[in-house]
Scaffold this active site. Structure first.
Site, PDB file in Angstrom:
ATOM      1  N   GLU A  72       0.912  -1.182  -0.088  1.00 33.06           N
ATOM      2  CA  GLU A  72      -0.022  -0.045   0.112  1.00 33.06           C
ATOM      3  C   GLU A  72       0.937   1.228  -0.121  1.00 33.06           C
ATOM      4  OE1 GLU A  72      -2.316   2.463  -0.792  1.00 33.06           O
ATOM      5  OE2 GLU A  72      -3.210   0.507  -0.432  1.00 33.06           O
ATOM      6  N   CYS A 107     -12.363   3.541  -2.020  1.00 35.55           N
ATOM      7  CA  CYS A 107     -13.539   3.162  -1.377  1.00 35.55           C
ATOM      8  C   CYS A 107     -13.869   3.585   0.100  1.00 35.55           C
ATOM      9  CB  CYS A 107     -13.777   1.669  -1.679  1.00 35.55           C
ATOM     10  SG  CYS A 107     -15.397   1.043  -0.718  1.00 35.55           S
ATOM     11  N   GLY A 121     -16.551  10.861 -13.670  1.00 38.18           N
ATOM     12  CA  GLY A 121     -16.132   9.411 -13.460  1.00 38.18           C
ATOM     13  C   GLY A 121     -14.855   9.235 -12.961  1.00 38.18           C
ATOM     14  N   LEU A 171     -16.337  -0.946  -9.757  1.00 33.74           N
ATOM     15  CA  LEU A 171     -17.136  -1.113  -8.654  1.00 33.74           C
ATOM     16  C   LEU A 171     -16.259  -1.878  -7.412  1.00 33.74           C
ATOM     17  CD1 LEU A 171     -20.371  -2.428  -9.948  1.00 33.74           C
ATOM     18  CD2 LEU A 171     -20.109  -0.356  -8.875  1.00 33.74           C
ATOM     19  N   HIS A 226     -44.011 -12.021   4.878  1.00 34.24           N
ATOM     20  CA  HIS A 226     -44.925 -10.865   4.762  1.00 34.24           C
ATOM     21  C   HIS A 226     -45.108 -10.240   6.017  1.00 34.24           C
ATOM     22  CE1 HIS A 226     -48.438  -8.895   3.401  1.00 34.24           C
ATOM     23  NE2 HIS A 226     -49.161  -9.180   4.293  1.00 34.24           N
TER      24      HIS A 226
END
Length: 571
Positions: free
Chosen positions: A118, A126, A359, A412, A541
């Site tokens: 890193e 992210c 973007g 993503l 439900h």
């Protein structure tokens, strides 16, 4: 974060969908970028099962396939040096974002000695500058909208005094969340024995990487997972104060009275939700003829009616922002617009701030790819359907893979993680091709938008080429008991499918918790489940999941029994 959808499919796409034994995918469409985050459970601090798992490093040799078994064929000659005889690591990952993190955890689970490099901070875009802090801001905007909606509250029988917010408190919430997730990711890797190497990673040659200025490490296999950075078009001057990217906006150093957002995709939409909830007026600047170009047109039309028209938002479509000058000396931000088709001057805007949401661009410079004869394409690292890197001569580079935003297949965060896991499966003896058409995407506006698979225009184009029929089924949130109980009946779910065999081609949802609901459809596509089978599933439900239950039940499928599951589609 948000790492951004770049599935290059559109109504004008030239599409080739290969089976797993192929390595081609072509598309002529311009990628639509969106960034979102998919974190594994371990990232949230629950890594105790991994602490108790015995890692058998000595079993690697028995399970590892040779380069030939993986179908890797490329010459190691050409002045790039020779591969080392022994290795420091079984797997070395360059980049510790969500993609690298997911690959590292799976690699240790499979018994690989793993290192991760890193150059900045663990968590990548992210966690630190994308989907994690943005969701903190969107949580605030959602609460503000609830408290500000007097009509909505009155319908529930509630009375609330005027809502307000503390800007610094909101900014701290986003920053604190990013710090927490970053620490959890770091701790989860350390706890299971992943070596975290700090410094910029540069490929020196086959299976050899320099870390920082002088340290050199070797690995049997290497994964590039370096992610992306905000893309800023030419002519736009970013000062980080009045002309900003999403990286700056997430710090929320100010809430301007009037902000222009260049780009109406997922990033722009989410920030419009935040800014308008906090009191800003927004102007969208979109190069295409319609807003939200990446969405299914029907969903986009409904979303515009709910998310844009009633709010303090106006827009200019079919225009380029050719020049943006930051505010200074008492002057506002100046935006010069030209017609996207004729290139003639169209308008000039004067606003308090401008957010560039055009973007993401791959972060691949300085990787040393030239040392293994790899040439990027518009900055992206070329790969095949198994994420294996392809060199300038069209050959596979042995033992080198690239995942996530850096390869541009699907921008993503959770796609990057899935690609990393797929690579680990391959290098530990199990061939695996990821079906990118089964990977969901979401926009966390209020209400949310989610999608998986093809849009209706994409599906109809595919059907025309391959000779099959396409059908559409739709259900409304207005018919769902749970949505009505929440007084949130605005929403639509749309199913695109083949009536001859029940294959799900795409599902698009706009409504309450759409980002959570999409996964039933995503998993169905991934597993090859046909509509005639999923119709028999039972849903509790009253829940929002019944929106999809009704959606699948309303589909008219000619086949009464399932046909064989299709092979994965590699994008």
């Amino acid at each position: 974060m948000q790492s951004s959808l770049s599935l290059s499919l559109s109504p004008h796409t030239s599409l080739t969908i290969p089976r797993p034994n192929q390595s081609s995918f072509t598309t002529s469409a311009k990628p639509i970028n969106l960034r979102f985050c998919g974190l594994r459970r371990e990232a949230l601090g629950d890594f105790s099962p991994l602490l108790t798992r015995r890692v058998q490093f000595n079993s690697i040799t028995a399970r590892r396939r040779s380069a030939a078994d993986l179908g890797v064929s490329a010459s190691l000659s050409g002045g790039n040096g020779s591969p080392p005889k022994s290795f420091d690591y079984d797997l070395l990952i360059i980049g510790a974002g969500v993609g690298g993190h997911g690959a590292a955890l799976h690699a240790v689970e499979k018994g690989l000695k793993t290192g991760i490099i890193e150059g900045d901070v663990v968590g990548g875009t992210c966690v630190n500058r994308g989907c994690v802090p943005s969701k903190a801001l969107l949580a605030v905007s959602g609460r503000m909208r609830e408290l500000q909606s007097e009509h909505h509250l009155k319908a529930l029988g509630l009375q609330v005094s005027a809502a307000g917010y503390d800007r610094q408190g909101v900014a701290d919430h986003a920053n604190n969340l990013a710090s927490k997730i970053r620490n959890n990711l770091t701790n989860s890797m350390k706890a299971i024995g992943v070596d975290i190497l700090t410094g910029v990673g540069t490929i020196l040659g086959p299976q050899k990487v320099k870390v920082g200025s002088d340290k050199v490490v070797t690995a049997q296999n290497i994964i590039i997972a370096t992610g992306s950075v905000p893309f800023v078009p030419k002519g736009i001057e970013v000062d980080g104060k009045t002309v900003i990217t999403s990286d700056h906006a997430l710090k929320l150093e100010s809430v301007p009275d009037w902000i222009a957002i260049v780009g109406s995709g997922y990033i722009g939409l989410e920030f419009s939700d935040v800014y308008t909830a906090l009191g800003s007026e927004v102007t969208f600047i979109e190069a295409l003829d319609q807003l939200m170009p990446g969405f299914d047109p029907e969903i986009g039309k409904l979303a515009q009616r709910v998310l844009i028209n009633p709010r303090k938002i106006d827009y200019h479509t079919g225009v380029f922002a050719t020049k943006i000058t930051p505010a200074k000396d008492g002057k506002p931000v100046i935006i010069e617009l030209i017609d996207a088709k004729t290139k003639e001057p169209k308008d000039t805007l004067e606003v308090d701030a401008a957010l560039i949401a055009t973007g993401r661009a791959p972060f691949t410079q300085g990787l040393g790819l030239e040392n293994v004869n790899v040439a990027t394409q518009r900055g992206f690292v070329p790969v095949d359907e198994r994420m294996r890197v392809i060199d300038a001569n069209g050959n596979l580079v042995p033992h080198l893979f690239c995942i996530g935003d850096a390869n541009g297949k699907m921008m993503l965060a959770h796609a990057a993680s899935a690609q990393g896991i797929s690579v680990v499966e391959q290098v530990t003896g199990r061939d695996h091709v990821l079906n990118h058409l089964s990977i969901p995407a979401a926009c966390f506006t209020h209400p949310e938008i989610s999608m998986v698979g093809l849009t209706e225009p994409q599906a109809r184009e595919k059907a025309e080429k391959e000779g099959f029929e396409v059908s559409i089924a739709k259900t409304s949130f207005k018919a769902n008991t749970k949505a009505l109980a929440e007084n949130e009946g605005e929403g639509l779910a749309k199913l695109i499918y083949r009536p001859d065999n029940g294959e799900i081609l795409g599902v698009h949802i706009f409504g309450l918790h759409a980002a959570d609901l999409i996964h039933e459809a995503s998993n169905a596509i991934a597993l090859g489940t046909r509509i005639q089978d999923i119709k028999l599933a039972v849903h509790a439900h009253p829940t929002l999941s019944e929106v999809l239950d009704e959606l699948f039940k309303s589909a008219k499928v000619k086949a009464q029994v399932s046909s064989p599951v299709n092979e994965p589609v590699a994008v």
